[in-house]
Motif scaffolding. Structure first.
Motif, PDB file in Angstrom:
ATOM      1  N   MET A 184       0.831  -1.210   0.000  1.00 42.66           N
ATOM      2  CA  MET A 184       0.000   0.000   0.000  1.00 42.66           C
ATOM      3  C   MET A 184       0.865   1.259   0.000  1.00 42.66           C
ATOM      4  N   ASP A 185       2.020   1.203   0.653  1.00 42.42           N
ATOM      5  CA  ASP A 185       2.950   2.329   0.617  1.00 42.42           C
ATOM      6  C   ASP A 185       3.393   2.585  -0.822  1.00 42.42           C
ATOM      7  N   CYS A 186       3.609   1.505  -1.582  1.00 38.03           N
ATOM      8  CA  CYS A 186       4.001   1.653  -2.989  1.00 38.03           C
ATOM      9  C   CYS A 186       2.898   2.330  -3.792  1.00 38.03           C
ATOM     10  N   TYR A 187       1.636   1.950  -3.541  1.00 41.08           N
ATOM     11  CA  TYR A 187       0.521   2.618  -4.231  1.00 41.08           C
ATOM     12  C   TYR A 187       0.525   4.107  -3.916  1.00 41.08           C
ATOM     13  N   SER A 188       0.691   4.433  -2.642  1.00 41.43           N
ATOM     14  CA  SER A 188       0.690   5.833  -2.213  1.00 41.43           C
ATOM     15  C   SER A 188       1.824   6.618  -2.875  1.00 41.43           C
ATOM     16  N   GLU A 189       3.000   6.038  -2.891  1.00 39.76           N
ATOM     17  CA  GLU A 189       4.150   6.712  -3.488  1.00 39.76           C
ATOM     18  C   GLU A 189       3.991   6.839  -5.002  1.00 39.76           C
ATOM     19  N   ALA A 190       3.426   5.828  -5.652  1.00 43.42           N
ATOM     20  CA  ALA A 190       3.175   5.908  -7.098  1.00 43.42           C
ATOM     21  C   ALA A 190       2.196   7.039  -7.396  1.00 43.42           C
ATOM     22  N   TYR A 191       1.159   7.155  -6.585  1.00 49.49           N
ATOM     23  CA  TYR A 191       0.172   8.225  -6.767  1.00 49.49           C
ATOM     24  C   TYR A 191       0.839   9.594  -6.627  1.00 49.49           C
ATOM     25  N   LYS A 192       1.648   9.761  -5.564  1.00 47.45           N
ATOM     26  CA  LYS A 192       2.320  11.043  -5.351  1.00 47.45           C
ATOM     27  C   LYS A 192       3.258  11.374  -6.510  1.00 47.45           C
ATOM     28  N   GLY A 252       2.982  10.257  -9.574  1.00 46.05           N
ATOM     29  CA  GLY A 252       2.136  10.558 -10.731  1.00 46.05           C
ATOM     30  C   GLY A 252       1.650  11.996 -10.713  1.00 46.05           C
ATOM     31  N   ILE A 253       1.181  12.452  -9.561  1.00 46.60           N
ATOM     32  CA  ILE A 253       0.718  13.838  -9.407  1.00 46.60           C
ATOM     33  C   ILE A 253       1.866  14.812  -9.664  1.00 46.60           C
ATOM     34  N   LEU A 254       3.045  14.506  -9.130  1.00 47.16           N
ATOM     35  CA  LEU A 254       4.209  15.365  -9.358  1.00 47.16           C
ATOM     36  C   LEU A 254       4.503  15.474 -10.854  1.00 47.16           C
ATOM     37  N   GLY A 255       4.424  14.363 -11.565  1.00 45.71           N
ATOM     38  CA  GLY A 255       4.663  14.380 -13.010  1.00 45.71           C
ATOM     39  C   GLY A 255       3.667  15.248 -13.761  1.00 45.71           C
ATOM     40  N   VAL A 256       2.417  15.251 -13.308  1.00 42.17           N
ATOM     41  CA  VAL A 256       1.398  16.110 -13.927  1.00 42.17           C
ATOM     42  C   VAL A 256       1.709  17.575 -13.614  1.00 42.17           C
ATOM     43  N   GLU A 257       2.004  17.851 -12.341  1.00 42.29           N
ATOM     44  CA  GLU A 257       2.263  19.230 -11.925  1.00 42.29           C
ATOM     45  C   GLU A 257       3.495  19.817 -12.605  1.00 42.29           C
ATOM     46  N   THR A 258       4.510  18.994 -12.859  1.00 45.00           N
ATOM     47  CA  THR A 258       5.742  19.479 -13.494  1.00 45.00           C
ATOM     48  C   THR A 258       5.688  19.323 -15.015  1.00 45.00           C
ATOM     49  N   LYS A 259       4.532  18.896 -15.515  1.00 47.41           N
ATOM     50  CA  LYS A 259       4.293  18.757 -16.958  1.00 47.41           C
ATOM     51  C   LYS A 259       5.196  17.720 -17.636  1.00 47.41           C
ATOM     52  N   GLU A 260       5.654  16.715 -16.859  1.00 49.44           N
ATOM     53  CA  GLU A 260       6.374  15.587 -17.462  1.00 49.44           C
ATOM     54  C   GLU A 260       5.408  14.740 -18.288  1.00 49.44           C
ATOM     55  N   TRP A 261       4.161  14.671 -17.851  1.00 47.57           N
ATOM     56  CA  TRP A 261       3.098  13.954 -18.538  1.00 47.57           C
ATOM     57  C   TRP A 261       1.773  14.615 -18.241  1.00 47.57           C
ATOM     58  N   ASP A 262       0.746  14.244 -18.987  1.00 51.09           N
ATOM     59  CA  ASP A 262      -0.572  14.873 -18.843  1.00 51.09           C
ATOM     60  C   ASP A 262      -1.441  14.190 -17.794  1.00 51.09           C
ATOM     61  N   SER A 263      -1.310  12.882 -17.670  1.00 49.98           N
ATOM     62  CA  SER A 263      -2.077  12.098 -16.713  1.00 49.98           C
ATOM     63  C   SER A 263      -1.352  10.772 -16.512  1.00 49.98           C
ATOM     64  N   PHE A 264      -1.955   9.833 -15.791  1.00 48.92           N
ATOM     65  CA  PHE A 264      -1.249   8.581 -15.518  1.00 48.92           C
ATOM     66  C   PHE A 264      -2.224   7.485 -15.100  1.00 48.92           C
ATOM     67  N   ASN A 265      -1.743   6.249 -15.245  1.00 51.01           N
ATOM     68  CA  ASN A 265      -2.444   5.072 -14.721  1.00 51.01           C
ATOM     69  C   ASN A 265      -1.544   4.432 -13.675  1.00 51.01           C
ATOM     70  N   ILE A 266      -2.162   3.852 -12.645  1.00 49.13           N
ATOM     71  CA  ILE A 266      -1.451   3.076 -11.637  1.00 49.13           C
ATOM     72  C   ILE A 266      -2.115   1.714 -11.590  1.00 49.13           C
ATOM     73  N   GLY A 267      -1.313   0.653 -11.518  1.00 48.78           N
ATOM     74  CA  GLY A 267      -1.919  -0.666 -11.451  1.00 48.78           C
ATOM     75  C   GLY A 267      -0.979  -1.760 -11.009  1.00 48.78           C
ATOM     76  N   MET A 268      -1.598  -2.914 -10.723  1.00 47.34           N
ATOM     77  CA  MET A 268      -0.870  -4.107 -10.313  1.00 47.34           C
ATOM     78  C   MET A 268      -1.471  -5.299 -11.031  1.00 47.34           C
ATOM     79  N   ASN A 269      -0.618  -6.166 -11.538  1.00 52.68           N
ATOM     80  CA  ASN A 269      -1.069  -7.431 -12.107  1.00 52.68           C
ATOM     81  C   ASN A 269      -0.899  -8.485 -11.021  1.00 52.68           C
ATOM     82  N   PHE A 270      -1.990  -9.125 -10.635  1.00 43.69           N
ATOM     83  CA  PHE A 270      -1.911 -10.142  -9.581  1.00 43.69           C
ATOM     84  C   PHE A 270      -2.501 -11.439 -10.107  1.00 43.69           C
ATOM     85  N   GLY A 271      -1.649 -12.375 -10.381  1.00 44.62           N
ATOM     86  CA  GLY A 271      -2.081 -13.667 -10.894  1.00 44.62           C
ATOM     87  C   GLY A 271      -1.882 -13.776 -12.397  1.00 44.62           C
TER      88      GLY A 271
END
Length: 140
Positions: free
Chosen positions: A71-79, A81-100
């Protein structure tokens, strides 16, 4: 119903108090190439994805299978991702995990993908992660 701190399954998820599994300190124990490491943190390691979907595709890899570290990894990925949007590295983002296997997991260790998205990187982005099932993303 069990509380989250009581859950321990065959998948290795467990509460910190009942970890039963040491945290990874030697990164050679993780199944990713060390040359792709961007940064090491107390609870996770940040990697460049070896087969990036887009420029900037990152993996947040917990140092144990402990669900709180996942869950810490999800939180850090989200943060990040938001930083990348704010600094205009990208326009938006997806976060995900493949399980199984049916979800496409190929490495038997939990890890979170941060996939930067940019305008025009796909013809129709509607539905986002729903597009993992062909035709399921374009709902109206």
């Amino acid at each position: 119903m069990k509380n989250m701190n009581e859950i321990k399954s065959e998948f290795g998820f467990c509460a910190i108090e009942d970890n039963g599994e040491e945290e990874i300190k030697d990164l050679n124990q993780l199944p990713w190439d060390r040359e792709n490491i961007i940064m090491q943190y107390k609870t996770y390691v940040l990697y460049k994805d070896k087969y990036p979907v887009t420029d900037g595709h990152l993996l947040f890899v917990p140092r144990s299978r402990n669900y709180l570290q996942v869950m810490d990894c999800y939180s850090e990925a989200y943060k990040r991702g938001i930083l990348g949007v704010e600094t205009k590295e990208w326009d938006s983002f997806n976060i995900g995990m493949n399980f199984g296997e049916e979800a496409g997991q190929t490495i038997d260790w939990p890890h979170i993908h941060l996939i930067p998205r940019r305008k025009g990187d796909t013809e129709n982005p509607r539905g986002g992660v729903r597009n993992v099932i062909p035709g399921a993303g374009d709902y109206k």
